[in-house]
Design a protein around this motif. Structure first.
Motif, PDB file in Angstrom:
ATOM      1  N   ALA A 101       0.828  -1.207   0.000  1.00 57.18           N
ATOM      2  CA  ALA A 101       0.000   0.000   0.000  1.00 57.18           C
ATOM      3  C   ALA A 101       0.858   1.251   0.000  1.00 57.18           C
ATOM      4  CB  ALA A 101      -0.931   0.008   1.208  1.00 57.18           C
ATOM      5  N   LEU A 102       2.030   1.177   0.627  1.00 56.24           N
ATOM      6  CA  LEU A 102       2.989   2.275   0.641  1.00 56.24           C
ATOM      7  C   LEU A 102       4.350   1.724   0.248  1.00 56.24           C
ATOM      8  CD1 LEU A 102       2.051   4.057   4.008  1.00 56.24           C
ATOM      9  CD2 LEU A 102       1.343   4.711   1.702  1.00 56.24           C
ATOM     10  N   LEU A 103       5.043   2.452  -0.621  1.00 60.69           N
ATOM     11  CA  LEU A 103       6.323   1.984  -1.155  1.00 60.69           C
ATOM     12  C   LEU A 103       7.387   3.069  -0.990  1.00 60.69           C
ATOM     13  CD1 LEU A 103       4.967   0.316  -4.392  1.00 60.69           C
ATOM     14  CD2 LEU A 103       6.493  -0.841  -2.803  1.00 60.69           C
ATOM     15  N   GLY A 104       8.179   2.959   0.062  1.00 62.39           N
ATOM     16  CA  GLY A 104       9.280   3.900   0.257  1.00 62.39           C
ATOM     17  C   GLY A 104       8.856   5.333   0.480  1.00 62.39           C
ATOM     18  N   ASN A 120      -8.204   8.580  -4.889  1.00 65.87           N
ATOM     19  CA  ASN A 120      -8.660   7.446  -4.093  1.00 65.87           C
ATOM     20  C   ASN A 120      -7.744   6.250  -4.329  1.00 65.87           C
ATOM     21  OD1 ASN A 120     -10.888   8.624  -2.860  1.00 65.87           O
ATOM     22  ND2 ASN A 120     -12.231   8.177  -4.575  1.00 65.87           N
ATOM     23  N   GLY A 121      -7.443   5.535  -3.263  1.00 64.55           N
ATOM     24  CA  GLY A 121      -6.616   4.352  -3.396  1.00 64.55           C
ATOM     25  C   GLY A 121      -5.135   4.618  -3.469  1.00 64.55           C
ATOM     26  N   ALA A 122      -4.726   5.870  -3.270  1.00 62.65           N
ATOM     27  CA  ALA A 122      -3.305   6.208  -3.380  1.00 62.65           C
ATOM     28  C   ALA A 122      -2.501   5.755  -2.170  1.00 62.65           C
ATOM     29  CB  ALA A 122      -3.138   7.714  -3.561  1.00 62.65           C
ATOM     30  N   GLY A 123      -3.192   5.552  -1.031  1.00 63.54           N
ATOM     31  CA  GLY A 123      -2.509   5.160   0.202  1.00 63.54           C
ATOM     32  C   GLY A 123      -2.503   6.242   1.261  1.00 63.54           C
ATOM     33  N   LYS A 124      -3.311   7.292   1.079  1.00 62.48           N
ATOM     34  CA  LYS A 124      -3.308   8.423   2.013  1.00 62.48           C
ATOM     35  C   LYS A 124      -3.782   7.999   3.409  1.00 62.48           C
ATOM     36  CE  LYS A 124      -6.095  11.087  -0.361  1.00 62.48           C
ATOM     37  NZ  LYS A 124      -6.509  10.056  -1.341  1.00 62.48           N
ATOM     38  N   THR A 125      -4.909   7.309   3.477  1.00 64.03           N
ATOM     39  CA  THR A 125      -5.415   6.849   4.769  1.00 64.03           C
ATOM     40  C   THR A 125      -4.465   5.838   5.385  1.00 64.03           C
ATOM     41  OG1 THR A 125      -7.731   7.251   4.159  1.00 64.03           O
ATOM     42  CG2 THR A 125      -7.335   5.667   5.918  1.00 64.03           C
ATOM     43  N   THR A 126      -3.895   4.972   4.564  1.00 68.77           N
ATOM     44  CA  THR A 126      -2.933   3.991   5.055  1.00 68.77           C
ATOM     45  C   THR A 126      -1.745   4.672   5.702  1.00 68.77           C
ATOM     46  OG1 THR A 126      -3.594   2.404   3.349  1.00 68.77           O
ATOM     47  CG2 THR A 126      -1.450   2.052   4.390  1.00 68.77           C
ATOM     48  N   LEU A 127      -1.301   5.783   5.125  1.00 67.36           N
ATOM     49  CA  LEU A 127      -0.189   6.536   5.699  1.00 67.36           C
ATOM     50  C   LEU A 127      -0.522   7.004   7.109  1.00 67.36           C
ATOM     51  CD1 LEU A 127       2.529   8.045   5.529  1.00 67.36           C
ATOM     52  CD2 LEU A 127       1.306   9.916   4.384  1.00 67.36           C
ATOM     53  N   LEU A 128      -1.701   7.589   7.297  1.00 70.87           N
ATOM     54  CA  LEU A 128      -2.096   8.070   8.625  1.00 70.87           C
ATOM     55  C   LEU A 128      -2.229   6.922   9.612  1.00 70.87           C
ATOM     56  CD1 LEU A 128      -4.749  10.858   7.876  1.00 70.87           C
ATOM     57  CD2 LEU A 128      -2.267  11.038   8.059  1.00 70.87           C
ATOM     58  N   LYS A 129      -2.838   5.832   9.175  1.00 74.14           N
ATOM     59  CA  LYS A 129      -3.011   4.686  10.072  1.00 74.14           C
ATOM     60  C   LYS A 129      -1.686   4.046  10.443  1.00 74.14           C
ATOM     61  CE  LYS A 129      -7.750   3.349   8.895  1.00 74.14           C
ATOM     62  NZ  LYS A 129      -8.628   2.270   8.356  1.00 74.14           N
ATOM     63  N   THR A 130      -0.746   4.055   9.518  1.00 80.32           N
ATOM     64  CA  THR A 130       0.581   3.508   9.813  1.00 80.32           C
ATOM     65  C   THR A 130       1.269   4.350  10.883  1.00 80.32           C
ATOM     66  OG1 THR A 130       0.812   2.644   7.559  1.00 80.32           O
ATOM     67  CG2 THR A 130       2.827   2.908   8.837  1.00 80.32           C
ATOM     68  N   ILE A 131       1.195   5.662  10.747  1.00 78.31           N
ATOM     69  CA  ILE A 131       1.801   6.553  11.741  1.00 78.31           C
ATOM     70  C   ILE A 131       1.126   6.372  13.103  1.00 78.31           C
ATOM     71  CG2 ILE A 131       2.158   8.976  12.384  1.00 78.31           C
ATOM     72  CD1 ILE A 131       2.257   9.559   9.322  1.00 78.31           C
ATOM     73  N   ALA A 155      -0.344   5.852  -5.999  1.00 75.59           N
ATOM     74  CA  ALA A 155       0.007   4.426  -6.043  1.00 75.59           C
ATOM     75  C   ALA A 155       1.041   4.069  -4.979  1.00 75.59           C
ATOM     76  CB  ALA A 155       0.512   4.049  -7.427  1.00 75.59           C
ATOM     77  N   GLY A 156       0.879   4.641  -3.786  1.00 76.32           N
ATOM     78  CA  GLY A 156       1.749   4.297  -2.674  1.00 76.32           C
ATOM     79  C   GLY A 156       3.091   4.971  -2.647  1.00 76.32           C
ATOM     80  N   ARG A 157       3.334   5.936  -3.541  1.00 77.97           N
ATOM     81  CA  ARG A 157       4.619   6.627  -3.608  1.00 77.97           C
ATOM     82  C   ARG A 157       4.421   8.138  -3.566  1.00 77.97           C
ATOM     83  NH1 ARG A 157       8.663   3.127  -5.627  1.00 77.97           N
ATOM     84  NH2 ARG A 157       7.852   1.229  -6.606  1.00 77.97           N
ATOM     85  N   ILE A 158       5.343   8.839  -2.922  1.00 78.10           N
ATOM     86  CA  ILE A 158       5.384  10.291  -2.992  1.00 78.10           C
ATOM     87  C   ILE A 158       6.015  10.662  -4.333  1.00 78.10           C
ATOM     88  CG2 ILE A 158       6.346  12.409  -2.051  1.00 78.10           C
ATOM     89  CD1 ILE A 158       4.318  11.348  -0.173  1.00 78.10           C
ATOM     90  N   VAL A 159       5.254  11.347  -5.193  1.00 77.27           N
ATOM     91  CA  VAL A 159       5.762  11.666  -6.526  1.00 77.27           C
ATOM     92  C   VAL A 159       6.177  13.129  -6.657  1.00 77.27           C
ATOM     93  CG1 VAL A 159       4.471   9.824  -7.659  1.00 77.27           C
ATOM     94  CG2 VAL A 159       3.398  12.069  -7.375  1.00 77.27           C
ATOM     95  N   PHE A 160       5.747  13.972  -5.711  1.00 76.54           N
ATOM     96  CA  PHE A 160       6.137  15.378  -5.767  1.00 76.54           C
ATOM     97  C   PHE A 160       5.918  15.995  -4.392  1.00 76.54           C
ATOM     98  CE2 PHE A 160       5.644  19.915  -6.720  1.00 76.54           C
ATOM     99  CZ  PHE A 160       6.724  20.124  -7.584  1.00 76.54           C
ATOM    100  N   GLN A 161       6.848  16.836  -3.965  1.00 73.36           N
ATOM    101  CA  GLN A 161       6.715  17.578  -2.715  1.00 73.36           C
ATOM    102  C   GLN A 161       7.140  19.020  -2.941  1.00 73.36           C
ATOM    103  OE1 GLN A 161       7.785  16.076   1.198  1.00 73.36           O
ATOM    104  NE2 GLN A 161       8.575  14.181   0.277  1.00 73.36           N
TER     105      GLN A 161
END
Length: 258
Positions: free
Chosen positions: A19-22, A39-50, A213-219
């Motif tokens: 769900a999250l890749l690096g 949707n489905g990018a992994g945003k909620t997963t990121l918060l839940k992981t933290i 898709a589970g990756r940070i592509v731009f910041q």
């Protein structure tokens, strides 16, 4: 100074679906950091992981809060450090009244700041005081979001994590909610904001990231995100001359460079 540092985390579902890749990001103290994505990018997963809500996750990587590693700790220990997570469904006890829900936000507190914090919440959201005896399930969507945010603030969070606070809200109510985030930020509360409404999020944030898709592509800063051609087209709905006709019709989707 970075209050939260996420370094190369990988989160899996069922030990095989990434769900999250690096994913790596840093949230500075007192900052509003917006994470945008479809949707489905992994945003909620990121918060839940933290927040420690996914057992044995992340499988790889490091999560640091205030200089201490917290990955794979229990949700209770992470919450006791001052991390408060408001989920997309708001997490209210719908059969309880507004006052009872707020009392749960004060659970375990015995300090002298309770009255002051309640006054702050009612100052932001006066409707909660008016609805104190009303059941949470009878509130409008906007009022429920106000209650969820108000209850979270009674925990005196060092890091407030919000999952789609504008979801299902009328535009005017959503803007009022984001105005409240600015008020909270001025109290030096750090905010990690997951949001699909890119325009609203970028208006209040100090920094942002695009998760796909589970990756940070731009910041970058809000200005950098708004000026990025791919962000403008995909998230802000601002096409370029190359992709639209003189009447504004889209001819094709430009390939993104990230």
């Amino acid at each position: 100074m970075a209050l939260l540092k996420v370094s190369s985390i990988e989160t899996l579902y069922f030990d095989r679906i990434y769900a999250l890749l690096g994913v790596s990001l840093e949230v500075q103290e007192g900052q509003i950091f917006a994470v945008l994505g479809p949707n489905g990018a992994g945003k909620t997963t990121l918060l839940k992981t933290i927040a420690g809500l996914l057992k044995d996750q992340p499988k790889k990587g490091v999560v640091e809060f205030a200089g201490h590693r917290i990955e794979r700790r229990s949700p209770e220990k992470i919450a006791n450090l001052g991390i408060v997570y408001v989920p997309e469904d708001r997490g209210l006890f719908r059969e309880l009244t507004v006052a009872e829900n707020l009392e749960l936000g004060l659970w375990g507190r015995h300090d002298n700041g309770v009255k002051q914090d309640l006054e702050f919440v009612f100052g932001m959201f006066p409707i909660l005081k008016e609805r104190a005896k009303q059941q949470a399930e009878t509130l409008s969507g906007g009022e429920q979001q106000m209650l969820a945010l108000g209850r979270a603030m009674l925990r005196r969070p060092r890091l407030l994590m919000l999952d789609e606070p504008s979801l299902g809200l009328a535009p005017q109510v959503a803007r009022a909610m984001f105005d409240a985030l600015l008020t909270i930020s001025r109290r030096k509360t750090t905010i990690l904001l997951v949001e699909q409404n890119a325009r609203l999020a970028l208006k209040v944030s100090h920094h942002g990231a695009i998760l796909e898709a589970g990756r940070i592509v731009f910041q970058g800063t809000p200005k950098e995100l708004e000026e990025n051609e791919d962000v403008r087209e995909v998230y802000l709905g601002l096409g370029t001359a190359e992709t639209t006709t003189p009447k504004g019709w889209r001819l094709y989707r430009k390939r993104r460079r990230w």
